[in-house]
Design a protein around this motif. Structure first.
Motif, PDB file in Angstrom:
ATOM      1  N   MET A 119       4.318 -14.337   6.781  1.00 52.13           N
ATOM      2  CA  MET A 119       5.494 -14.330   5.923  1.00 52.13           C
ATOM      3  C   MET A 119       6.366 -15.553   6.202  1.00 52.13           C
ATOM      4  SD  MET A 119       4.359 -11.321   7.012  1.00 52.13           S
ATOM      5  CE  MET A 119       3.501  -9.991   6.179  1.00 52.13           C
ATOM      6  N   ASN A 120       6.586 -15.852   7.472  1.00 46.72           N
ATOM      7  CA  ASN A 120       7.357 -17.039   7.819  1.00 46.72           C
ATOM      8  C   ASN A 120       6.648 -18.316   7.393  1.00 46.72           C
ATOM      9  OD1 ASN A 120       9.965 -16.651   9.591  1.00 46.72           O
ATOM     10  ND2 ASN A 120       8.572 -15.012  10.183  1.00 46.72           N
ATOM     11  N   ASN A 121       5.337 -18.366   7.575  1.00 46.80           N
ATOM     12  CA  ASN A 121       4.588 -19.552   7.161  1.00 46.80           C
ATOM     13  C   ASN A 121       4.751 -19.817   5.672  1.00 46.80           C
ATOM     14  OD1 ASN A 121       3.546 -20.280   9.666  1.00 46.80           O
ATOM     15  ND2 ASN A 121       1.727 -19.010   9.448  1.00 46.80           N
ATOM     16  N   ALA A 122       4.858 -18.755   4.887  1.00 49.79           N
ATOM     17  CA  ALA A 122       5.009 -18.900   3.445  1.00 49.79           C
ATOM     18  C   ALA A 122       6.428 -19.277   3.038  1.00 49.79           C
ATOM     19  CB  ALA A 122       4.600 -17.602   2.744  1.00 49.79           C
ATOM     20  N   VAL A 123       7.404 -18.866   3.841  1.00 50.23           N
ATOM     21  CA  VAL A 123       8.819 -19.036   3.485  1.00 50.23           C
ATOM     22  C   VAL A 123       9.412 -20.354   3.983  1.00 50.23           C
ATOM     23  CG1 VAL A 123      11.120 -18.129   4.019  1.00 50.23           C
ATOM     24  CG2 VAL A 123       9.305 -16.579   3.249  1.00 50.23           C
ATOM     25  N   ILE A 124       9.004 -20.796   5.155  1.00 50.57           N
ATOM     26  CA  ILE A 124       9.633 -21.945   5.800  1.00 50.57           C
ATOM     27  C   ILE A 124       9.661 -23.211   4.934  1.00 50.57           C
ATOM     28  CG2 ILE A 124       9.326 -23.612   7.693  1.00 50.57           C
ATOM     29  CD1 ILE A 124       8.759 -21.269   9.538  1.00 50.57           C
ATOM     30  N   PRO A 125       8.578 -23.567   4.230  1.00 46.19           N
ATOM     31  CA  PRO A 125       8.637 -24.794   3.414  1.00 46.19           C
ATOM     32  C   PRO A 125       9.784 -24.798   2.408  1.00 46.19           C
ATOM     33  CG  PRO A 125       6.369 -24.091   3.663  1.00 46.19           C
ATOM     34  CD  PRO A 125       7.213 -22.987   4.217  1.00 46.19           C
ATOM     35  N   ASP A 126      10.057 -23.658   1.771  1.00 46.48           N
ATOM     36  CA  ASP A 126      11.163 -23.588   0.804  1.00 46.48           C
ATOM     37  C   ASP A 126      12.510 -23.722   1.503  1.00 46.48           C
ATOM     38  OD1 ASP A 126       9.460 -23.285  -1.352  1.00 46.48           O
ATOM     39  OD2 ASP A 126       9.489 -21.097  -1.269  1.00 46.48           O
ATOM     40  N   ALA A 127      12.624 -23.130   2.689  1.00 46.02           N
ATOM     41  CA  ALA A 127      13.872 -23.252   3.437  1.00 46.02           C
ATOM     42  C   ALA A 127      14.127 -24.704   3.832  1.00 46.02           C
ATOM     43  CB  ALA A 127      13.824 -22.361   4.674  1.00 46.02           C
ATOM     44  N   ILE A 128      13.079 -25.367   4.284  1.00 45.60           N
ATOM     45  CA  ILE A 128      13.225 -26.759   4.713  1.00 45.60           C
ATOM     46  C   ILE A 128      13.647 -27.654   3.554  1.00 45.60           C
ATOM     47  CG2 ILE A 128      11.899 -28.772   5.479  1.00 45.60           C
ATOM     48  CD1 ILE A 128      10.434 -26.945   7.425  1.00 45.60           C
ATOM     49  N   LYS A 129      13.111 -27.403   2.383  1.00 45.48           N
ATOM     50  CA  LYS A 129      13.482 -28.205   1.211  1.00 45.48           C
ATOM     51  C   LYS A 129      14.979 -28.126   0.937  1.00 45.48           C
ATOM     52  CE  LYS A 129       9.048 -27.896  -1.248  1.00 45.48           C
ATOM     53  NZ  LYS A 129       8.371 -27.322  -2.447  1.00 45.48           N
ATOM     54  N   LEU A 130      15.569 -26.983   1.238  1.00 51.12           N
ATOM     55  CA  LEU A 130      16.999 -26.790   0.999  1.00 51.12           C
ATOM     56  C   LEU A 130      17.853 -27.146   2.215  1.00 51.12           C
ATOM     57  CD1 LEU A 130      16.886 -23.390  -0.937  1.00 51.12           C
ATOM     58  CD2 LEU A 130      17.394 -25.647  -1.890  1.00 51.12           C
ATOM     59  N   GLY A 131      17.205 -27.568   3.303  1.00 52.45           N
ATOM     60  CA  GLY A 131      17.960 -27.891   4.512  1.00 52.45           C
ATOM     61  C   GLY A 131      18.463 -26.676   5.248  1.00 52.45           C
ATOM     62  N   VAL A 132      17.768 -25.539   5.088  1.00 55.72           N
ATOM     63  CA  VAL A 132      18.191 -24.281   5.705  1.00 55.72           C
ATOM     64  C   VAL A 132      17.358 -24.025   6.961  1.00 55.72           C
ATOM     65  CG1 VAL A 132      18.328 -21.779   5.403  1.00 55.72           C
ATOM     66  CG2 VAL A 132      18.951 -23.307   3.519  1.00 55.72           C
ATOM     67  N   ASN A 134      15.367 -22.183   9.883  1.00 57.26           N
ATOM     68  CA  ASN A 134      14.667 -20.916  10.084  1.00 57.26           C
ATOM     69  C   ASN A 134      14.789 -20.580  11.569  1.00 57.26           C
ATOM     70  OD1 ASN A 134      12.815 -18.911   8.653  1.00 57.26           O
ATOM     71  ND2 ASN A 134      11.636 -19.357  10.507  1.00 57.26           N
ATOM     72  N   MET A 135      15.634 -19.605  11.879  1.00 60.19           N
ATOM     73  CA  MET A 135      16.042 -19.348  13.255  1.00 60.19           C
ATOM     74  C   MET A 135      15.389 -18.092  13.837  1.00 60.19           C
ATOM     75  SD  MET A 135      18.193 -21.912  13.531  1.00 60.19           S
ATOM     76  CE  MET A 135      18.931 -21.548  15.122  1.00 60.19           C
ATOM     77  N   PHE A 136      14.771 -18.240  14.973  1.00 60.21           N
ATOM     78  CA  PHE A 136      14.294 -17.144  15.800  1.00 60.21           C
ATOM     79  C   PHE A 136      13.578 -16.049  15.010  1.00 60.21           C
ATOM     80  CE2 PHE A 136      18.407 -18.607  17.804  1.00 60.21           C
ATOM     81  CZ  PHE A 136      17.784 -19.538  18.631  1.00 60.21           C
ATOM     82  N   LYS A 152      13.266 -25.740  12.602  1.00 56.32           N
ATOM     83  CA  LYS A 152      12.416 -24.638  13.053  1.00 56.32           C
ATOM     84  C   LYS A 152      12.741 -24.289  14.510  1.00 56.32           C
ATOM     85  CE  LYS A 152       8.043 -25.275  12.074  1.00 56.32           C
ATOM     86  NZ  LYS A 152       6.767 -25.981  11.818  1.00 56.32           N
ATOM     87  N   TRP A 153      13.272 -23.066  14.722  1.00 58.34           N
ATOM     88  CA  TRP A 153      13.722 -22.640  16.040  1.00 58.34           C
ATOM     89  C   TRP A 153      13.021 -21.358  16.460  1.00 58.34           C
ATOM     90  CZ3 TRP A 153      18.035 -24.942  18.756  1.00 58.34           C
ATOM     91  CH2 TRP A 153      18.594 -26.042  18.089  1.00 58.34           C
ATOM     92  N   ALA A 154      12.725 -21.239  17.760  1.00 59.96           N
ATOM     93  CA  ALA A 154      12.079 -20.042  18.295  1.00 59.96           C
ATOM     94  C   ALA A 154      12.637 -19.753  19.679  1.00 59.96           C
ATOM     95  CB  ALA A 154      10.565 -20.238  18.362  1.00 59.96           C
TER      96      ALA A 154
END
Length: 395
Positions: A119-132, A134-136, A152-154
């Motif tokens: 789910m994160n793998n699918a979502v992260i690219p869209d978040a990055i495009k918006l400069g958002v 993805n935390m923990f 990208k934080w973990a």
């Protein structure tokens, strides 16, 4: 010729600017989305009604608990946190749909505790495009922070590192010779297998047999029959909750006593307290003590009471992980100051050094080129229906 040189120079400058903005997209958006004079919007896509709902419900509850505490105390530099949670049902299409709402309708400043590796793998690219950022995420997959990206934080040790530590321990300390793997046929499950496989190779042994299953499977007879025929003396589990109960339960019904070890995704109180002692003896890798009301740690006891008073339920380890994650976010927002921007928040997060949670977990440190808090991990085992720590750190 001079005109050509000017055009070339201009193109190079534009290219350089594009690189800078792609590395720090929030700079192109001023403050970044989800930040107003009165509020900060934080979004979570998680499983509230699917196969991992025991993780998702308690996880989002704990984050809400921390944010409610902050809001009740006046917020952060005059801003209240608006926490929005969407149900993904542990399905990739629903996670994408949920994240799309959080990112584009709710305008979340950051995504927090997204559940599930695929789910994160699918979502992260869209978040990055918006400069958002993805935390923990509520996943310890290494691809959620590797390769390095500023957004990208973990927090804890990856599934891969956990399984390498587990195989090393069992081979060296317990004399295991026939290591096998039973794992979900998902991104998560494959990382479990890869960690076990690579550690076995490093010790000049092989994974003698493997079997896979779907996240929704409840019958593991065929898989375990196959592994038993290979004389496995250790099974590495790429399981979450239901399958973490189903696999050892099936083995016991078959009359097969074999050691099994799971990842942090196995570390749940529903697993340890499964009816009939179904999971007795099961091992798991984790970085935090179980949240029992009679814990010897007074901070854990007090926190469990506060959680129960708020939600009329006892928390699970996912709630602990998530409360810590939310606390780290609060610390970063506070350090970023009154003139909050996404870029300022990221710099503030980078300044967190030697963070210690209230649960006795490992120290976490971040930095300019470090988005991953810790690699420390230890092993616990189900004894008399409870998780009991059996090793020191194996990192």
């Amino acid at each position: 010729m001079s005109a050509i040189r000017v055009r070339i120079a201009s193109a190079l400058l534009c290219g350089a600017a594009a690189i800078v903005l792609s590395a720090h997209p929030a700079q192109a958006q001023g403050k970044g989305q989800g930040i107003t004079k009165t509020e900060i919007v934080i979004g979570t896509h998680t499983d509230l009604s699917g196969v991992a709902a025991a993780f998702g419900v308690h996880s989002s509850n704990a984050a809400r608990m921390r944010f409610d505490e902050v809001n009740a105390a006046g917020g952060i530099h005059g801003r209240k946190i608006r926490y929005v949670i969407e149900d993904s049902q542990y399905q990739v299409p629903r996670a994408v749909q949920a994240a799309n709402k959080l990112l584009n309708r709710d305008k979340a400043m950051l995504l927090l505790l997204g559940a599930g590796t695929p789910m994160n793998n699918a979502v992260i690219p869209d978040a990055i495009k918006l400069g958002v950022p993805n935390m923990f995420p509520l996943s310890w997959a290494r691809q959620l922070y590797e390769p390095f990206h500023p957004l990208k934080w973990a927090s804890g040790a990856s599934y891969y590192a956990q399984m390498r530590g587990a195989v090393k321990y069992f081979v060296e300390q317990k004399g295991k010779k026939n290591v096998c793997a039973l794992y979900q046929d998902t991104d998560y499950g494959r990382e479990i297998f890869e960690g076990a496989r690579d550690q076995a190779a490093a010790m000049n042994i092989k994974i003698v047999e493997t079997a896979t299953h779907k996240p929704t499977d409840t019958d593991f007879t065929a898989q375990l029959t196959r592994l038993r025929a290979a004389n496995c003396d250790l099974i590495v589990l790429g399981a979450i909750i239901r399958d973490s109960i189903g696999a050892p339960s099936t083995a016991k019904k078959m009359g097969w006593e074999v050691d099994m070890v799971g990842s942090t995704a196995t570390f749940d109180l529903n697993v340890s307290s499964a009816p009939g002692g179904a999971t007795e003896g099961l091992y798991t890798m984790t970085q935090i003590e179980a949240p029992y009301r009679d814990s010897p740690n007074p901070a854990i006891r007090q926190w469990v009471e506060r959680y129960h008073a708020k939600f009329n339920a006892d928390p699970n380890p996912a709630a602990q992980f998530s409360y810590v994650a939310a606390d780290l976010i609060v610390m970063g927002l506070d350090r970023a100051g009154k003139d909050l921007t996404t870029e300022g928040f990221l710099k503030a997060m980078e300044s967190i050094q030697g963070y210690k949670d209230i649960f006795g977990g490992p120290v976490m440190t971040f930095g300019t080129n470090k988005r991953h808090g810790t690699d420390a991990v230890f092993m616990m085992q189900v004894k008399s229906g409870r998780w009991v720590r059996v090793t020191d750190s194996l990192s």
